[in-house]
Design a protein around this motif. Structure first.
Motif, PDB file in Angstrom:
ATOM      1  N   ILE A  27      52.437  48.195  37.279  1.00 36.46           N
ATOM      2  CA  ILE A  27      51.111  47.964  37.857  1.00 36.46           C
ATOM      3  C   ILE A  27      50.117  47.828  36.700  1.00 36.46           C
ATOM      4  N   VAL A  28      49.466  46.677  36.644  1.00 31.20           N
ATOM      5  CA  VAL A  28      48.507  46.426  35.574  1.00 31.20           C
ATOM      6  C   VAL A  28      47.107  46.501  36.175  1.00 31.20           C
ATOM      7  N   GLU A  29      46.246  47.303  35.558  1.00 29.24           N
ATOM      8  CA  GLU A  29      44.874  47.404  36.061  1.00 29.24           C
ATOM      9  C   GLU A  29      43.985  46.465  35.267  1.00 29.24           C
ATOM     10  N   VAL A  30      43.201  45.695  35.990  1.00 30.73           N
ATOM     11  CA  VAL A  30      42.415  44.647  35.364  1.00 30.73           C
ATOM     12  C   VAL A  30      40.980  44.753  35.862  1.00 30.73           C
ATOM     13  N   LYS A  31      40.031  44.535  34.976  1.00 33.52           N
ATOM     14  CA  LYS A  31      38.628  44.468  35.396  1.00 33.52           C
ATOM     15  C   LYS A  31      38.171  43.027  35.312  1.00 33.52           C
ATOM     16  N   ALA A  32      37.433  42.581  36.324  1.00 35.53           N
ATOM     17  CA  ALA A  32      37.006  41.188  36.339  1.00 35.53           C
ATOM     18  C   ALA A  32      35.648  41.075  37.012  1.00 35.53           C
ATOM     19  N   GLY A  33      34.944  40.000  36.671  1.00 31.01           N
ATOM     20  CA  GLY A  33      33.636  39.773  37.279  1.00 31.01           C
ATOM     21  C   GLY A  33      33.701  38.841  38.460  1.00 31.01           C
ATOM     22  N   ALA A  34      34.744  38.010  38.485  1.00 34.08           N
ATOM     23  CA  ALA A  34      34.866  37.035  39.570  1.00 34.08           C
ATOM     24  C   ALA A  34      36.335  36.866  39.912  1.00 34.08           C
TER      25      ALA A  34
END
Lengths: 667, 266
Positions: free
Chosen positions: A319-326
């Protein structure tokens, strides 16, 4: 003491034809706390706005009610005008006397009375308004694109070209999508893979793009500019860093009889496989459901043979946690399989195939190396019947819509068949030929006039097998419904394009709305075609409705423009209409009891808890805390809180109560 | 000496709890809540068919909460209330010990798991008399039902005994006490009474543990608990959720599941 200004708009005749605007203004002027009132033909015009600004200055107004159209139309206009005159944005309210009054009622005394009542409720609201300041939140300038077909690739390339990071998530082992399966493309007949694979390679090599193939979105929370995503990287069982893509494992795998998804079941693949030769990344995966090692613990041939030791049977999903704006959704579509059609043999006849299967037959990289041969015996068919609208435009099948791409690809198929089998005859059963698009109609005319495709306007009622032939029975509606029977060698069904498997679950994970066909819904069918109702989530391609390649690519570039526009600012401004948990003097601190039921009811995961501590740091109370960055101001928690400990800024309990009282006390 | 008295005494003796909350003999054959703080007092504890008051309320009422860690005599309803208070974050594991009682049998539950297991085995059901009464009211025409409830509400004089008796009415500020704005009128009129009781019932929808104490506490015998018990039955029928059974349960009214039944719409 409040000094409120009321401005009543005629909207040309839109309002004044049924409402006596002048009288509404006069009556409003007599309400307690109203210091100024006026009516005007077009409040939204420059002179109208100037009137408001001048009145604010001259009468030292503390609040403004503009009585005009829906706030959806001009609330920003009037709030901006008020702000220019030095009044806080949120001290300006609109009474909607157009959509909710003048348009829906006849010219009557009661209509004018209703308009006045609406004005009066807003006067009460403004009286209890507090000045609010917009909330600024940072923007994380990374975009996540879900789906690696041509639309997703285009979004990724465009956003990356704008200088922003992109994570391209694809659930299959390779990017490419349906376009990589196609033979030639209409209306130019250029090779699909020849134009797609350079974009695939470009996406893989672009420094701003991170590919995550064989991965699926697990969950999402957060909001525009600040999404948190959890992405499941499914275990490939192959170490991507060590694998050189030599393909030795796929040639030696003893398990060779698994129907290939890429070849639409027309050919076999091995248990360890790369879906197609130009796959990106060109690294195989082990299909654990069909692998002897995973089923019985014996075999391990690929592991023994791999020259770099890249095979890893112990690999786990990650499980990869990713932060994104869109987030851009480009998950594409599926086509119905032949088993969907009882009248066409329930998928039992091997020579009744779908359009997508025909693409593989016609493709140079396909199972027949581009020769048109029947799947059953490998013979070259002399007569091929193409059935357009197989399922589409058929309410009885639950698919009343037009799949849009079939008219064009059926014409293409008839042409390709004729180009490859000169003595063959293609027949096309169709309902209408829908060939709107640049060079499209010319293309279908060419199929009919130059390549001799025999178009029959009518539908096919059933297909059955007789003496190795497929008897296709239909009607020719241009000959008055005359029955037609053709003994064909092969039948190609242009089966309906439908939403992808799993699209409903994905929409629910992302809080994106979808239509009754489970295609994702755009925010506005005309003016916001690539936005969803959830801010910061956009759509590209056929996950929204059936689309051809040019349309998908255009929508993708549109979505990319929206993302780049969002990323052009370091912070974004959000409406300060958010819920807050009250705080009171000790020893109560807050009337919130911390029961936590608002946490589960919040549709935006905006609520968690906070501990109130005394001077020594001892926790004296645990209460709910609403993150103003996440809160969308829907008010669900407000209505659910039993102790009335939550209130919504700009729509407080007190304001709503006063509005209701004003309405009930109408005379 | 009964097993209950024995157990309470040894817990107090060992200093494991500061107070044993249970039932004791009151006047004229009634029972009353008993707060035992020393081992000698444990002999006053009783448990029989008269002991229906929900003692979970004393775990958070200011005066009794100040007495220290309690061991609460818990029949099924009290145990469900305790569990529901845990689910709503008003109590935590270790804050209390439950003396689960069935007849003369006593089970000491120190952990939430022990309480959950005991509840699961107890398989609680709503009181039969309540369900009969609800069936009778449901058989009425809407006009009769309206007349019935108006007649009942007419007697309410807003003493709030129902609220005081309810283990789940723990808010320090009740909606009815909010006067900015005053959504619910405080005067004892039929209209205001209807609004108050309708609101209280809605606040307990998906939370009520069916002890019926609000109705039992009413000094003018309004069967007010039927509203919440009926809601609890509806929630159980529609969403399959019994309340007060597990520490991590939420409230049927505060969650959404894609497979929620929607047959009550339209």
């Amino acid at each position: 003491m409040a000094r409120i200004g009321v401005f009543v708009c005629h909207c040309g005749e839109n309002i004044s034809s049924t409402v006596d605007c002048e009288r509404v203004a006069q009556q409003a002027g007599r309400l307690p706390g109203v210091a100024f009132s006026a009516d005007y033909k077009y409040m939204c015009s420059d002179p109208g706005q100037s009137m408001i600004k001048e009145a604010i200055a001259e009468h030292r107004l503390t609040g403004v009610v503009v009585s005009a159209c829906s706030p959806r139309m001009h609330e920003p206009t009037f709030r901006k005008a008020c702000a220019e005159a030095g009044l806080n944005h949120y001290l300006c309210e609109m009474a909607n006397i157009r959509e909710q009054c003048s348009w829906v009622h006849p010219k009557d005394e009661a209509t004018t009375q209703k308009a006045f009542d609406l004005v009066r409720t807003q006067v009460e609201k403004v009286r209890n308004d507090n000045p609010l300041e917009p909330i600024r939140v940072p923007v994380n300038k990374t975009a996540v694109v879900v789906g690696g077909g041509v639309a997703g690739i285009q979004v990724a390339l465009d956003v990356a070209a704008g200088g922003h990071k992109v994570i391209l998530v694809e659930r299959d082992p390779s990017i490419g999508g349906h376009m990589s399966q196609l033979s030639e493309t209409f209306p130019t007949l250029d090779c699909s893979q020849c134009i797609l694979t350079p974009r695939m390679v470009e996406a893989a090599q672009h420094p701003n793009i991170t590919l995550m193939t064989y991965s699926e979105l697990e969950s999402m929370d957060g909001f525009i500019g600040n999404f948190n995503l959890r992405i499941r990287r499914k275990a490939r069982s192959v170490d991507e860093k060590l694998c050189t893509g030599c393909g030795l494992c796929t040639t030696k795998c003893p398990n060779k009889k698994i129907p290939s998804e890429f070849e639409q079941g027309l050919a076999f693949r091995t248990a360890i496989y790369t879906p197609f030769p130009q796959a990106v990344p060109n690294k195989p995966v082990i299909d654990r459901d069909n692998c002897t090692w995973f089923k019985t613990g014996k075999c391990g041939v690929c592991g023994k043979l791999c020259p770099t030791g890249a095979i890893n049977y112990q690999q786990q999903d990650e499980i990869v946690e990713v932060k994104a704006g869109a987030i851009v959704l480009a998950t594409g579509f599926e086509v119905k399989k032949t088993d969907f059609f009882p009248e066409y043999g329930y998928g039992r006849y091997r020579d009744v195939i779908t359009g997508l299967q025909f693409e593989r037959l016609a493709s140079a990289s396909g199972p027949t190396r581009g020769e048109i041969r029947r799947p059953s015996d490998g013979r070259v068919p002399e007569k091929v019947v193409f059935v357009a609208c197989a399922g589409s435009r058929d309410p009885a099948k639950g698919i009343p819509y037009c799949s849009k791409i079939c008219c064009m690809y059926t014409a293409k198929h008839a042409m390709l068949y004729k180009h490859k089998v000169h003595e063959g005859t293609p027949y096309v059963f169709y309902m209408d030929i829908r060939a709107a698009g640049k060079n499209y109609d010319e293309f279908t005319r060419r199929a009919i006039e130059e390549d001799g495709a025999k178009y029959i306007r009518g539908r096919v009622s059933n297909i059955y097998e007789k003496n190795g032939k497929l008897v296709v029975r239909g009607a020719d509606t241009l000959l008055g419904g005359k029955p037609v029977e053709i003994e064909a060698d092969m039948v190609v069904l242009a089966t309906a394009a439908v939403s992808c498997d799993g699209s409903e679950e994905l929409a629910q994970k992302l809080h994106v709305s979808y239509d009754s066909y489970k295609f994702f819904a755009e925010a506005h069918p005309k003016l916001k075609p690539v936005e969803t109702n959830t801010a910061g989530i956009y759509l590209a391609g056929a996950c929204q409705a059936p689309k051809d390649i040019p349309e998908s690519v255009a929508a993708a570039s549109g979505a990319a423009a929206k993302v780049i526009g969002l990323f052009a600012n370091d912070t974004l401004t959000r409406e300060p209409v958010v819920a807050r948990v009250n705080r009171t003097a000790p020893p109560i601190f807050s009337t919130c009891m911390g029961c936590g039921l608002c946490i589960s009811i919040c549709p935006y995961q905006a609520i968690d808890t906070e501990e109130i501590t005394d001077r020594s740091g001892k926790v004296v109370k645990t209460i709910a805390r609403i993150n103003p960055g996440l809160c969308q101001g829907c008010g669900t928690c407000v209505s659910f809180c039993r102790s009335k400990s939550i209130d919504l800024e700009g729509y407080s309990n007190k304001q709503v109560y006063q509005e209701v009282v004003a309405m009930l006390n109408s005379d | 000496m009964s097993k209950l008295q024995d157990t309470a005494r040894s817990l107090l003796d060992a200093g494991e709890v500061k107070v044993a909350i249970g039932y004791g003999e009151g006047s004229v054959g009634r029972v009353r809540p008993l707060f035992v703080t020393d081992a000698a007092g444990a002999q006053g504890l009783i448990y029989d068919g008269r002991c229906t008051q929900n003692l979970a309320v004393y775990t958070y009422k200011k005066e009794t909460a100040a007495m220290g860690k309690p061991a609460v005599t818990a029949g099924v309803a009290t145990m469900r209330a305790l569990m529901r208070l845990v689910a709503e974050r008003q109590l935590r594991e270790g804050d209390f010990i439950a003396l689960a009682v069935v007849g003369d049998e006593v089970t000491v539950c120190r952990t939430l798991s022990e309480m959950e297991n005991w509840l699961a085995a107890a398989a609680p059901k709503p009181r039969e008399a309540d369900m009969e009464m609800i069936a009778r009211i449901e058989a009425m025409t809407p006009a009769e039902r309206w007349a019935f409830w108006r007649g009942e509400m007419d007697r309410c004089f807003r003493c709030y005994a129902c609220r005081q008796a309810c283990p789940l009415c723990y808010c320090t500020q009740c909606t009815v006490e909010v006067n900015q704005p005053q959504w619910i009128p405080v005067g004892a009129t039929v209209q205001g009474n209807l609004e108050w009781h309708a609101m209280r019932a809605m606040h307990l929808a998906g939370r009520c543990i069916e002890c019926g104490q609000c109705g039992d506490a009413c000094p003018v015998d309004i069967p007010i608990h039927l509203l919440t018990v009926k809601l609890a039955a509806d929630v159980r029928n529609v969403y399959g959720a019994a309340t007060g059974m597990a520490r991590d349960e939420t409230c049927a009214m505060s969650i959404f599941k894609p497979d929620d039944r929607e047959n009550f719409i339209g």
